[in-house]
Design a protein around this motif. Structure first.
Motif, short mmCIF file in Angstrom:
data_model
loop_
_atom_site.label_atom_id
_atom_site.label_comp_id
_atom_site.label_asym_id
_atom_site.label_seq_id
_atom_site.Cartn_x
_atom_site.Cartn_y
_atom_site.Cartn_z
N ARG A 189 62.85 80.71 -17.71
CA ARG A 189 62.87 82.01 -18.38
C ARG A 189 61.70 82.94 -18.00
O ARG A 189 61.79 84.14 -18.20
CB ARG A 189 62.86 81.80 -19.90
N LEU A 190 60.63 82.42 -17.45
CA LEU A 190 59.50 83.28 -17.10
C LEU A 190 59.81 84.09 -15.84
O LEU A 190 60.46 83.59 -14.92
CB LEU A 190 58.24 82.43 -16.88
N PRO A 191 59.32 85.33 -15.76
CA PRO A 191 59.64 86.19 -14.61
C PRO A 191 59.17 85.61 -13.27
O PRO A 191 59.87 85.72 -12.27
CB PRO A 191 58.90 87.50 -14.93
N ASN A 192 58.00 84.99 -13.25
CA ASN A 192 57.41 84.53 -11.98
C ASN A 192 57.59 83.03 -11.77
O ASN A 192 56.72 82.35 -11.23
CB ASN A 192 55.91 84.89 -11.95
N ARG A 193 58.72 82.49 -12.22
CA ARG A 193 58.92 81.04 -12.21
C ARG A 193 58.86 80.43 -10.81
O ARG A 193 58.27 79.37 -10.60
CB ARG A 193 60.23 80.67 -12.90
N ILE A 194 59.45 81.10 -9.82
CA ILE A 194 59.39 80.57 -8.45
C ILE A 194 57.97 80.63 -7.91
O ILE A 194 57.49 79.70 -7.26
CB ILE A 194 60.37 81.34 -7.53
N GLY A 195 57.26 81.71 -8.20
CA GLY A 195 55.88 81.86 -7.76
C GLY A 195 54.97 80.79 -8.35
O GLY A 195 54.03 80.33 -7.69
N ILE A 196 55.25 80.38 -9.59
CA ILE A 196 54.46 79.33 -10.24
C ILE A 196 54.56 78.03 -9.44
O ILE A 196 53.55 77.40 -9.12
CB ILE A 196 54.95 79.10 -11.69
N ILE A 197 55.78 77.64 -9.11
CA ILE A 197 55.98 76.39 -8.37
C ILE A 197 55.38 76.49 -6.97
O ILE A 197 54.71 75.57 -6.49
CB ILE A 197 57.49 76.05 -8.29
N LYS A 198 55.58 77.63 -6.32
CA LYS A 198 55.07 77.81 -4.96
C LYS A 198 53.55 77.71 -4.92
O LYS A 198 52.97 77.03 -4.06
CB LYS A 198 55.52 79.18 -4.42
N LYS A 199 52.89 78.34 -5.88
CA LYS A 199 51.43 78.29 -5.91
C LYS A 199 50.93 76.89 -6.21
O LYS A 199 49.93 76.44 -5.64
CB LYS A 199 50.89 79.28 -6.95
N ALA A 200 51.62 76.16 -7.10
CA ALA A 200 51.22 74.80 -7.43
C ALA A 200 51.31 73.90 -6.19
O ALA A 200 50.44 73.05 -5.96
CB ALA A 200 52.10 74.24 -8.54
N LEU A 201 52.33 74.11 -5.38
CA LEU A 201 52.47 73.32 -4.15
C LEU A 201 51.36 73.64 -3.16
O LEU A 201 50.88 72.77 -2.44
CB LEU A 201 53.84 73.57 -3.51
N GLU A 202 50.94 74.90 -3.14
CA GLU A 202 49.88 75.32 -2.23
C GLU A 202 48.52 74.77 -2.65
O GLU A 202 47.62 74.64 -1.81
CB GLU A 202 49.81 76.85 -2.17
N GLU A 203 48.35 74.46 -3.94
CA GLU A 203 47.05 74.03 -4.46
C GLU A 203 46.99 72.53 -4.75
O GLU A 203 46.24 72.08 -5.61
CB GLU A 203 46.72 74.83 -5.74
N GLN A 204 47.77 71.75 -4.00
CA GLN A 204 47.75 70.29 -4.17
C GLN A 204 46.39 69.73 -3.80
O GLN A 204 45.69 70.26 -2.94
CB GLN A 204 48.81 69.64 -3.28
N GLU A 205 46.04 68.61 -4.43
CA GLU A 205 44.80 67.92 -4.10
C GLU A 205 44.84 67.35 -2.68
O GLU A 205 45.91 67.06 -2.14
CB GLU A 205 44.55 66.77 -5.09
N ALA A 206 43.68 67.18 -2.08
CA ALA A 206 43.60 66.58 -0.75
C ALA A 206 44.09 65.14 -0.82
O ALA A 206 43.91 64.45 -1.83
CB ALA A 206 42.15 66.63 -0.26
#
Length: 461
Positions: free
Chosen positions: A392-409
Motif C-alpha cells: 500500500r505504500l507509494p514507494n514500495r518498490i523503491g523500499i525493496i530496491k534500496k534494501a537490496l543495495e544496502e546489504q551487509e558485506a
C-alpha cells in the motif's frame, strides 16, 4: 449474491475477507475485499469476521452474500504458539525449528538437551497450541527424547504433541502419551534422519493439519470453524504455501511480508552449486524467519532505535516526536507515509541481513579457507513484497530496491538484478490457502496480483 469462495484472514488487528469467483474455470476472478478490526478483545472473533463481510457487501454493492466455500487463515491471539524441544541445537533442534516456522508457527521456547524444571514451568505458563519433540538421528541417541516426552506428559496439558525424532523411539513415545488421555500424539518422519540431512516438509504438513483440526486460537474461533467448510491454516504458513507455488513456475524467490507487529521473510531456493559446495550445514529449500521486533506499527519504537533517533532526525523534514506520538496503523498524511516507508526500509533490510547466510574465512595450518554458513539467496530471481506496508505504500518498490543495495558485506543475498514484484491486491495469504483446493486458480490469481503474464509449469519446463 452467490460467490464461489470467500477467504477470511483473521489477523491480530484486522480481519480481511477476499471474494473469488469462477475458481474452477480457466478465468478465475478476484471480486473484492472487505475488512474490519479483529474482535478478540470483544470475546468473539466472529464479530470482526461478520463486519468484514458487511464491508465486502458495501464494496460489491450487494445486500447479501452467499458462498459455496469459505476458507480461512488465522494469526489472531498470537497465532500458532509452539514450543520446540530437541537434542543438539545445531542439528535436530534447528531442523525442528525450521519445520515449525515454515508451517507458520510462532515459537515461544526452543530447548536443546534434557528439559530442566525451569523449562517445564515456561511451557506451562505459555500454554502452547502444539509441542514438537525431536532428537537423535535415526538409530542414534534415544534417551533424551524419551525423557523429555515423559516430563512433558507429566505436565498434564491438553496440548497436541508432534514427535519427529529418532524412528526407534516412535512406539515408546506413543505409549508415554497414550497413557495420558488428554494428549493427542502425532508421530512423523524424523526432521533430521541423518547427519547433514534435513527432512522438514512432513512435519510442516502435520503441524498445519493439527492446527486445522484441533486448535482454537481465540474467543469465538469455534464459531468461525462452524462457518468454514474448507481449510484453515496459520497466515504465515499460507504465505509460505503461496511462495512455494510460485517457485514452481517462476524459479527461486524471496517474499517479504512487512506487517504492523512483525516482518516475515520466506525464501524458496536450493541455492547455488558453488555455495552448496562450501556450506558447513544444510538449509531447507523453503525457509521462513520471523522478526518479532520489526513491525511498522506495534514495534515502531524498536525500529526507530535500530535506525537511531538522531540519524532519523537528520533524514526527515518533520518532527520525529510528533509523528511517533500520532502514529496510526494506516498512515494518511504524506509525512506519515514517508515515516512508515523509512520504517519499512529498515524492516526489510534488517530481516534480510538476519535471514540470509554469510561467507566466512577460516584460518588454519593450510592457510585461509572460505566457507558458507546459512541460507544462500544468491540464485534468487524474484523478490516479492506483501503485507500492508509493501502493498500500500507509494514507494514500495523503491523500499525493496534500496534494501537490496544496502546489504551487509559477505551476505549471501539476492543480486541487484532480481525482478521486484508486488502483491498489488494484497491477497497472497488468501491464495496460499485457496491453493490447497484450487491450485490452478490460485496460481493464475497470484500472477495477476503480481502483474505477471500467466506462466504454467509446462511452459517453464
Amino acid at each position: 449474491m452467490k460467490i464461489n469462495v470467500l477467504v477470511a484472514e483473521i489477523g491480530s488487528t484486522t480481519t480481511v475477507v477476499n471474494a473469488f469467483q469462477d475458481v474452477d474455470s480457466p478465468c478465475p476472478a478476484f471480486l473484492g475485499q472487505g475488512q474490519h478490526p479483529t474482535t478478540v478483545n470483544e470475546g468473539d472473533v466472529t464479530i470482526g469476521l461478520e463486519g468484514a463481510i458487511d464491508s465486502l457487501k458495501n464494496k460489491l454493492k450487494v445486500e447479501s452474500i452467499e458462498y459455496d466455500e469459505m476458507l480461512a487463515t488465522s494469526s489472531a491471539a498470537g497465532g500458532l504458539k509452539m514450543t520446540v524441544h530437541g537434542l543438539v541445537y545445531d542439528m535436530t533442534v534447528r531442523a525442528a525449528k525450521e519445520a515449525a516456522l515454515g508451517a507458520g508457527a510462532n515459537i515461544h521456547i526452543i530447548t536443546a538437551g534434557k528439559l530442566m524444571r525451569g523449562d517445564l514451568k515456561k511451557i506451562k505458563d505459555i500454554k502452547p497450541n502444539i509441542i514438537l519433540i525431536a532428537g537423535g538421528v535415526d538409530y542414534g541417541e534415544r534417551a533424551t527424547a524419551i525423557e523429555n516426552a515423559e516430563k512433558i506428559a507429566n505436565l498434564e496439558l491438553n496440548v497436541p504433541i508432534i514427535y519427529a525424532g529418532n524412528v526407534e523411539n516412535t512406539d515408546e513415545i506413543q505409549e508415554i502419551f497414550n497413557e495420558k488421555n488428554q494428549f493427542n500424539i502425532f508421530c512423523v518422519e524424523n526432521v533430521y534422519p541423518k547427519i547433514d540431512e534435513l527432512n522438514v516438509e512432513p512435519t510442516r504438513a502435520v503441524i498445519q493439519d493439527v492446527f486445522e483440526e484441533h486448535i482454537i486460537h481465540a474467543p469465538g474461533m469455534q464459531r468461525v470453524k462452524e462457518m468454514i467448510n474448507g481449510p484453515i491454516i496459520p497466515t504465515p504458513g499460507a504465505v509460505m504455501q503461496a511462495s512455494k507455488l510460485l517457485k514452481e513456475v517462476l524459479g527461486d524467490l524471496v517474499t517479504f511480508d512487512v506487517g504492523g507487529a512483525t516482518t516475515d521473510l520466506h525464501s524458496v531456493t536450493e541455492g547455488s552449486e558453488e555455495i552448496n559446495r562450501i556450506l558447513i550445514s544444510p538449509e531447507p529449500v523453503a525457509k521462513r524467519t520471523v522478526e518479532g521486533d520489526l513491525g511498522v506499527f506495534v514495534n515502531m519504537e524498536n525500529i526507530v532505535r535500530l535506525i537511531g533517533s538522531e540519524t532519523l532526525k537528520k533524514e526527515i523534514s518533520y518532527d520525529l516526536a510528533s509523528i511517533m506520538e500520532q502514529h496510526k496503523a494506516i498512515p494518511e498524511s504524506e509525512n506519515e507515509k514517508d515515516f512508515v516507508e523509512r520504517l519499512a526500509l529498515e524492516a526489510v533490510k534488517v530481516s534480510l541481513n538476519r535471514h540470509a547466510g554469510k561467507l566466512r574465512n577460516l584460518y588454519g595450518a593450510s592457510g585461509k579457507t572460505t566457507v558458507a554458513e546459512g541460507k544462500d539467496l544468491s540464485n534468487i530471481q524474484y523478490v516479492i513484497g506483501t503485507g500492508g506496508a509493501l502493498t500500500r505504500l507509494p514507494n514500495r518498490i523503491g523500499i525493496i530496491k534500496k534494501a537490496l543495495e544496502e546489504q551487509e558485506a559477505n551476505l549471501l543475498g539476492p543480486t541487484k538484478e532480481v525482478q521486484i514484484l508486488i502483491d498489488n491486491y494484497y491477497i497472497m495469504a488468501s491464495l496460499g490457502v485457496l491453493s490447497k483446493s484450487h491450485p490452478k486458480a490460485a496460481l493464475k490469481l497470484l500472477q495477476e496480483s503480481l502483474g505477471l503474464k500467466e506462466v504454467s509449469n509446462e511452459s517453464k519446463n
